[in-house]
Design a protein around this motif. Structure first.
Motif, mmCIF file in Angstrom:
data_model
loop_
_atom_site.group_PDB
_atom_site.id
_atom_site.type_symbol
_atom_site.label_atom_id
_atom_site.label_comp_id
_atom_site.label_asym_id
_atom_site.label_seq_id
_atom_site.Cartn_x
_atom_site.Cartn_y
_atom_site.Cartn_z
ATOM 1 N N ILE A 1 24.419 39.255 28.590
ATOM 2 C CA ILE A 1 22.795 39.296 27.357
ATOM 3 C C ILE A 1 23.091 38.026 26.467
ATOM 4 C CG2 ILE A 1 23.154 40.069 24.563
ATOM 5 C CD1 ILE A 1 24.236 42.347 26.078
ATOM 6 N N CYS A 2 22.086 36.872 26.036
ATOM 7 C CA CYS A 2 21.216 36.063 25.887
ATOM 8 C C CYS A 2 20.667 35.893 24.698
ATOM 9 C CB CYS A 2 20.220 35.300 26.812
ATOM 10 S SG CYS A 2 21.348 35.142 27.904
ATOM 11 N N VAL A 3 21.307 35.608 23.750
ATOM 12 C CA VAL A 3 20.941 35.314 22.394
ATOM 13 C C VAL A 3 20.153 34.377 22.366
ATOM 14 C CG1 VAL A 3 21.774 35.548 20.195
ATOM 15 C CG2 VAL A 3 22.909 36.851 21.372
ATOM 16 N N SER A 4 18.590 34.291 22.106
ATOM 17 C CA SER A 4 18.707 32.538 21.665
ATOM 18 C C SER A 4 17.998 32.500 20.124
ATOM 19 C CB SER A 4 17.255 32.551 22.086
ATOM 20 O OG SER A 4 17.891 32.191 23.235
ATOM 21 N N ILE A 5 18.552 31.261 19.132
ATOM 22 C CA ILE A 5 18.001 31.073 17.969
ATOM 23 C C ILE A 5 17.124 29.443 17.868
ATOM 24 C CG2 ILE A 5 19.079 30.823 15.301
ATOM 25 C CD1 ILE A 5 21.562 32.296 15.885
ATOM 26 N N THR A 6 16.542 30.459 17.408
ATOM 27 C CA THR A 6 15.294 28.995 17.245
ATOM 28 C C THR A 6 15.012 28.616 15.808
ATOM 29 O OG1 THR A 6 14.689 29.166 19.177
ATOM 30 C CG2 THR A 6 13.346 27.999 17.968
ATOM 31 N N ASP A 7 15.058 27.327 15.384
ATOM 32 C CA ASP A 7 13.913 27.006 14.008
ATOM 33 C C ASP A 7 13.297 25.847 14.376
ATOM 34 O OD1 ASP A 7 14.906 23.874 13.421
ATOM 35 O OD2 ASP A 7 17.427 25.039 13.592
ATOM 36 N N SER A 8 12.112 25.570 13.264
ATOM 37 C CA SER A 8 11.110 24.646 13.024
ATOM 38 C C SER A 8 11.659 23.526 12.343
ATOM 39 C CB SER A 8 10.052 25.521 12.338
ATOM 40 O OG SER A 8 10.401 25.737 10.956
ATOM 41 N N GLY A 9 12.991 23.259 12.180
ATOM 42 C CA GLY A 9 13.819 22.056 12.474
ATOM 43 C C GLY A 9 12.856 21.079 12.299
ATOM 44 N N ALA A 10 13.018 19.776 12.020
ATOM 45 C CA ALA A 10 12.780 18.121 12.213
ATOM 46 C C ALA A 10 13.356 17.806 13.973
ATOM 47 C CB ALA A 10 13.505 17.087 11.436
ATOM 48 N N GLY A 11 14.276 18.931 13.809
ATOM 49 C CA GLY A 11 15.155 18.411 15.874
ATOM 50 C C GLY A 11 15.908 17.714 15.616
ATOM 51 N N ILE A 12 16.909 17.647 16.356
ATOM 52 C CA ILE A 12 18.239 17.142 16.870
ATOM 53 C C ILE A 12 17.637 15.743 17.367
ATOM 54 C CG2 ILE A 12 20.713 16.793 17.769
ATOM 55 C CD1 ILE A 12 20.859 20.176 17.614
ATOM 56 N N PRO A 13 18.327 14.879 16.785
ATOM 57 C CA PRO A 13 17.490 13.114 17.680
ATOM 58 C C PRO A 13 18.508 13.031 18.951
ATOM 59 C CG PRO A 13 18.401 12.756 15.493
ATOM 60 C CD PRO A 13 18.542 14.251 15.276
ATOM 61 N N LYS B 1 13.429 26.218 4.465
ATOM 62 C CA LYS B 1 11.549 26.593 5.188
ATOM 63 C C LYS B 1 11.304 26.290 6.188
ATOM 64 C CE LYS B 1 10.445 25.261 -0.262
ATOM 65 N NZ LYS B 1 10.464 26.712 -0.573
ATOM 66 N N GLY B 2 11.335 27.725 6.505
ATOM 67 C CA GLY B 2 10.358 27.835 8.246
ATOM 68 C C GLY B 2 10.119 28.697 8.303
ATOM 69 N N THR B 3 10.453 28.314 9.716
ATOM 70 C CA THR B 3 10.478 29.587 10.662
ATOM 71 C C THR B 3 11.860 29.804 11.701
ATOM 72 O OG1 THR B 3 8.155 29.689 10.811
ATOM 73 C CG2 THR B 3 9.422 31.209 12.485
ATOM 74 N N LEU B 4 12.152 31.123 11.702
ATOM 75 C CA LEU B 4 13.779 30.935 12.242
ATOM 76 C C LEU B 4 13.771 32.202 12.999
ATOM 77 C CD1 LEU B 4 17.140 31.136 12.950
ATOM 78 C CD2 LEU B 4 16.892 32.716 10.577
ATOM 79 N N THR B 5 13.776 31.948 14.593
ATOM 80 C CA THR B 5 13.289 33.316 15.287
ATOM 81 C C THR B 5 14.343 33.850 15.932
ATOM 82 O OG1 THR B 5 11.326 32.495 16.142
ATOM 83 C CG2 THR B 5 11.825 33.893 17.197
ATOM 84 N N ILE B 6 15.244 34.746 16.141
ATOM 85 C CA ILE B 6 16.429 34.945 17.600
ATOM 86 C C ILE B 6 15.517 36.191 18.346
ATOM 87 C CG2 ILE B 6 18.383 36.303 17.190
ATOM 88 C CD1 ILE B 6 18.208 35.597 13.842
ATOM 89 N N ASP B 7 16.060 35.668 19.561
ATOM 90 C CA ASP B 7 15.082 36.333 20.386
ATOM 91 C C ASP B 7 16.875 37.076 21.625
ATOM 92 O OD1 ASP B 7 12.717 35.205 21.278
ATOM 93 O OD2 ASP B 7 13.265 34.160 20.156
ATOM 94 N N LYS C 1 15.418 34.430 2.184
ATOM 95 C CA LYS C 1 13.900 35.247 1.333
ATOM 96 C C LYS C 1 13.257 34.247 0.940
ATOM 97 C CE LYS C 1 15.855 37.055 -2.740
ATOM 98 N NZ LYS C 1 16.221 38.257 -3.544
ATOM 99 N N GLN C 2 14.045 32.925 -0.034
ATOM 100 C CA GLN C 2 13.584 31.811 -0.546
ATOM 101 C C GLN C 2 12.229 30.962 0.305
ATOM 102 O OE1 GLN C 2 14.634 31.071 -3.890
ATOM 103 N NE2 GLN C 2 15.736 33.367 -3.233
ATOM 104 N N GLY C 3 12.730 31.219 1.586
ATOM 105 C CA GLY C 3 11.236 29.791 1.894
ATOM 106 C C GLY C 3 11.388 30.251 4.106
ATOM 107 N N VAL C 4 12.531 31.152 4.862
ATOM 108 C CA VAL C 4 12.342 31.206 5.174
ATOM 109 C C VAL C 4 11.571 32.522 6.281
ATOM 110 C CG1 VAL C 4 14.118 31.495 7.562
ATOM 111 C CG2 VAL C 4 14.599 29.615 5.705
ATOM 112 N N ILE D 1 18.910 27.310 8.536
ATOM 113 C CA ILE D 1 18.165 26.922 7.698
ATOM 114 C C ILE D 1 18.530 25.600 7.346
ATOM 115 C CG2 ILE D 1 18.940 27.835 5.355
ATOM 116 C CD1 ILE D 1 20.067 30.473 6.527
ATOM 117 N N GLN D 2 20.033 25.287 7.524
ATOM 118 C CA GLN D 2 20.390 23.286 6.666
ATOM 119 C C GLN D 2 19.053 22.509 7.409
ATOM 120 O OE1 GLN D 2 23.597 22.269 7.141
ATOM 121 N NE2 GLN D 2 23.908 23.001 5.067
ATOM 122 N N ALA D 3 18.646 22.663 9.123
ATOM 123 C CA ALA D 3 17.318 21.935 9.634
ATOM 124 C C ALA D 3 16.372 22.090 9.270
ATOM 125 C CB ALA D 3 18.053 22.344 10.473
#
Length: 215
Positions: free
Chosen positions: A145-157, A131-137, A90-93, A125-127
């Motif tokens: 059953i497929c669970v997708s967890i998506t973050d809006s962070g910088a990405g993995i190099p 602060k950003g958007t966490l999407t769970i599909d 709740k602090q920013g996600v 959250i760390q990525a």
């Protein structure tokens, strides 16, 4: 005082009270009662939240009897972890949940699946630096059953993407990561006869866990 009581318009009905010599005392009493009610509502909300967290912690720490697979609700498992992370999120996600209306249970180890969601959500959250958007599909196919967890962070190099499931490998600063998290996640998913994949570009990283409906 009327504004503090929540009366911002249509004050005409209150004019006689304002003209009354004892009106100030009446309004002051009303204000104090309103404050008490608001405090009570805050306490009630906090109590409800605490109860949910306690329930989530109990669910999180529940051990599977005799080490056997049991029927497991994937949505409840995810919600348990999200409840535990509520204060941090709740602090920013912003959390976006795309769940199906109905979803069959799977056979699995609930406590170990909780570890999977905990690791993936914590990493997300760390990525995003909290602060950003966490999407769970969550989607269902004929067999999985497929669970997708998506973050809006910088990405993995790109240069380290092939290593992230290796034991002891971490991209985190010294002291912040053991390098065991994703390795453990992969082993738990394989124990469920499932699989885990990921896709990462700057601004979007998605981990997808596939779990069989029956094993």
């Amino acid at each position: 005082t009327l504004v503090e009581l929540g009366v911002c318009e249509d004050i005409e009905p209150f004019l006689p009270l304002l003209r009354d010599p004892e009106g100030h005392e009446i309004l002051e009493t009303a204000y104090q009662l309103t404050s008490i009610i608001k405090s009570t509502q805050t306490i009630s909300t906090a109590t409800d939240r605490a109860a949910k967290i306690v329930f989530a912690l109990k669910s999180y720490s529940r051990q599977t009897p005799s080490g056997q697979k049991v029927e497991t609700n994937v949505i409840e498992s995810l919600e348990t972890v999200l409840t535990i992370y509520h204060n941090q999120l709740k602090q920013g996600v912003e959390v976006i949940k795309n769940y199906p209306e109905t979803l069959p249970n799977i056979w699995g180890y609930p406590d170990e699946l909780n570890q999977v969601w905990t690791n993936l959500i914590h990493n997300a959250i760390q990525a995003m630096d909290n602060k950003g958007t966490l999407t769970i599909d969550i989607t269902q196919s004929k067999n999985d059953i497929c669970v997708s967890i998506t973050d809006s962070g910088a990405g993995i190099p790109l240069e380290v993407q092939s290593k992230i499931f290796q034991p002891l490998f971490t991209t985190k600063p010294p002291g912040e990561g053991s390098g065991l998290g994703l390795d453990i996640v992969r082993k738990i998913i394989e124990k469920h006869q499932g699989k885990i994949d990921f896709d990462s570009v700057p601004g979007k990283t998605t981990f997808t866990v596939s779990l069989p409906l029956s094993t």
